[in-house]
Write a protein that holds these residues in place. Structure first.
Motif, PDB file in Angstrom:
ATOM      1  N   ASN A 182       3.338   6.934  -0.068  1.00 38.32           N
ATOM      2  CA  ASN A 182       3.092   7.776   1.110  1.00 38.32           C
ATOM      3  C   ASN A 182       4.035   7.439   2.263  1.00 38.32           C
ATOM      4  O   ASN A 182       3.722   7.672   3.409  1.00 38.32           O
ATOM      5  N   TYR A 183       5.205   6.910   1.964  1.00 36.89           N
ATOM      6  CA  TYR A 183       6.149   6.519   3.012  1.00 36.89           C
ATOM      7  C   TYR A 183       7.140   7.618   3.341  1.00 36.89           C
ATOM      8  O   TYR A 183       7.916   7.496   4.272  1.00 36.89           O
ATOM      9  N   GLY A 184       7.168   8.711   2.591  1.00 41.81           N
ATOM     10  CA  GLY A 184       8.076   9.812   2.898  1.00 41.81           C
ATOM     11  C   GLY A 184       9.516   9.477   2.561  1.00 41.81           C
ATOM     12  O   GLY A 184       9.805   8.501   1.875  1.00 41.81           O
ATOM     13  N   MET A 185      10.429  10.272   3.066  1.00 40.42           N
ATOM     14  CA  MET A 185      11.851  10.069   2.781  1.00 40.42           C
ATOM     15  C   MET A 185      12.535   9.169   3.805  1.00 40.42           C
ATOM     16  O   MET A 185      13.645   8.724   3.590  1.00 40.42           O
ATOM     17  N   ASN A 186      11.893   8.930   4.933  1.00 38.10           N
ATOM     18  CA  ASN A 186      12.474   8.073   5.960  1.00 38.10           C
ATOM     19  C   ASN A 186      11.456   7.014   6.346  1.00 38.10           C
ATOM     20  O   ASN A 186      10.299   7.330   6.601  1.00 38.10           O
ATOM     21  N   LEU A 187      11.891   5.773   6.391  1.00 41.94           N
ATOM     22  CA  LEU A 187      11.004   4.698   6.807  1.00 41.94           C
ATOM     23  C   LEU A 187      10.975   4.636   8.326  1.00 41.94           C
ATOM     24  O   LEU A 187      11.991   4.851   8.989  1.00 41.94           O
ATOM     25  N   HIS A 188       9.817   4.337   8.870  1.00 46.02           N
ATOM     26  CA  HIS A 188       9.658   4.231  10.319  1.00 46.02           C
ATOM     27  C   HIS A 188       9.028   2.887  10.644  1.00 46.02           C
ATOM     28  O   HIS A 188       8.118   2.437   9.956  1.00 46.02           O
ATOM     29  N   THR A 202       0.832  -1.199   0.000  1.00 43.22           N
ATOM     30  CA  THR A 202       0.000   0.000   0.000  1.00 43.22           C
ATOM     31  C   THR A 202       0.867   1.250   0.000  1.00 43.22           C
ATOM     32  O   THR A 202       0.639   2.186  -0.773  1.00 43.22           O
ATOM     33  N   ALA A 203       1.895   1.269   0.851  1.00 42.81           N
ATOM     34  CA  ALA A 203       2.781   2.439   0.927  1.00 42.81           C
ATOM     35  C   ALA A 203       3.536   2.647  -0.379  1.00 42.81           C
ATOM     36  O   ALA A 203       3.685   3.787  -0.836  1.00 42.81           O
ATOM     37  N   MET A 204       3.997   1.568  -0.998  1.00 50.28           N
ATOM     38  CA  MET A 204       4.737   1.693  -2.254  1.00 50.28           C
ATOM     39  C   MET A 204       3.818   2.140  -3.386  1.00 50.28           C
ATOM     40  O   MET A 204       4.204   2.957  -4.224  1.00 50.28           O
ATOM     41  N   THR A 205       2.600   1.627  -3.405  1.00 54.35           N
ATOM     42  CA  THR A 205       1.653   1.998  -4.451  1.00 54.35           C
ATOM     43  C   THR A 205       1.236   3.448  -4.316  1.00 54.35           C
ATOM     44  O   THR A 205       1.201   4.193  -5.298  1.00 54.35           O
ATOM     45  N   LEU A 206       0.917   3.867  -3.100  1.00 57.58           N
ATOM     46  CA  LEU A 206       0.465   5.236  -2.871  1.00 57.58           C
ATOM     47  C   LEU A 206       1.617   6.225  -2.701  1.00 57.58           C
ATOM     48  O   LEU A 206       1.398   7.428  -2.649  1.00 57.58           O
ATOM     49  N   ALA A 247      16.817   8.677  -0.080  1.00 54.71           N
ATOM     50  CA  ALA A 247      17.529   9.237  -1.224  1.00 54.71           C
ATOM     51  C   ALA A 247      18.998   8.814  -1.220  1.00 54.71           C
ATOM     52  O   ALA A 247      19.705   9.025  -2.183  1.00 54.71           O
ATOM     53  N   ALA A 248      19.459   8.204  -0.141  1.00 56.19           N
ATOM     54  CA  ALA A 248      20.849   7.793  -0.020  1.00 56.19           C
ATOM     55  C   ALA A 248      21.095   6.529  -0.840  1.00 56.19           C
ATOM     56  O   ALA A 248      20.206   5.738  -1.074  1.00 56.19           O
ATOM     57  N   THR A 249      22.311   6.356  -1.264  1.00 61.05           N
ATOM     58  CA  THR A 249      22.706   5.122  -1.936  1.00 61.05           C
ATOM     59  C   THR A 249      23.942   4.588  -1.245  1.00 61.05           C
ATOM     60  O   THR A 249      24.636   5.320  -0.545  1.00 61.05           O
ATOM     61  N   GLN A 250      24.236   3.327  -1.477  1.00 62.78           N
ATOM     62  CA  GLN A 250      25.382   2.735  -0.790  1.00 62.78           C
ATOM     63  C   GLN A 250      26.691   3.391  -1.200  1.00 62.78           C
ATOM     64  O   GLN A 250      27.676   3.318  -0.502  1.00 62.78           O
TER      65      GLN A 250
END
Length: 171
Positions: A92-98, A86-90, A159-162
């Motif tokens: 709506n997870y923002g820039m930081n996962l919680h 749901t979060a990936m489809t919409l 937005a970070a990458t390894q």
């Protein structure tokens, strides 16, 4: 009319099979950590885990899913999968996962399960931390309150990458 019905069923089946292939749905049934990076936002967390000491002895589900039975594990996986989808489809997870409260409880229980010998002393000493105590947690504090960078480093932004981790962020 039977011809139209058969064609409709065939088209629906092809659409479903393509959806399974595109979303790598069967990969999600795996217990391997690579299954978690099917979703783009998990790439940073996967990369930081790869640079941690936990990489050698654990996979994602060892920490993030319950270990008290087949049914509980798959129910949690289904709930989390639905929430993640749901979060990936919409988006709506923002820039930081919680982490959710439910998942935090599972992670805490798994930290204690794996590090039982170290935690036993903490349980004995938990009364010393009465001012900082969280009575909803067995040890009085969540493990990651002190061990914030384990096993995902301090990198939380999606937005970070390894390739742009600082050495101190991945230890």
């Amino acid at each position: 009319m039977p011809w139209i019905a058969m064609c409709s069923v065939a088209v629906a089946l092809l659409v479903f099979l393509n959806l399974m292939r595109e979303t790598k749905m069967l990969t999600l049934l795996s217990h391997e950590s690579e299954a978690c990076i099917v979703c783009h936002p998990m790439n940073t967390l996967y990369a930081t885990w790869q640079h941690s000491s936990h990489r050698n002895g654990t996979v994602c589900i060892d920490c993030h899913l319950p270990n008290d039975g087949f049914v509980n594990k798959w129910m949690a996986k289904a709930r989390d999968g639905m929430r993640h989808s749901t979060a990936m489809t919409l988006r709506n997870y923002g820039m930081n996962l919680h982490v959710t409260d439910d998942a935090a409880g599972r992670i805490q229980a798994n930290c204690i399960r794996c590090h039982e010998s170290a935690v036993s002393q903490m349980l004995d000493n938990s009364a010393l931390y009465a001012k900082q105590r969280d009575d909803t947690v067995q040890t009085g504090r969540r493990c990651w309150e002190c061990h914030r960078s384990v096993p995902h480093g301090r990198m939380r932004n999606l937005a970070a990458t390894q390739n742009n981790f600082l050495e101190q962020d991945i230890k």
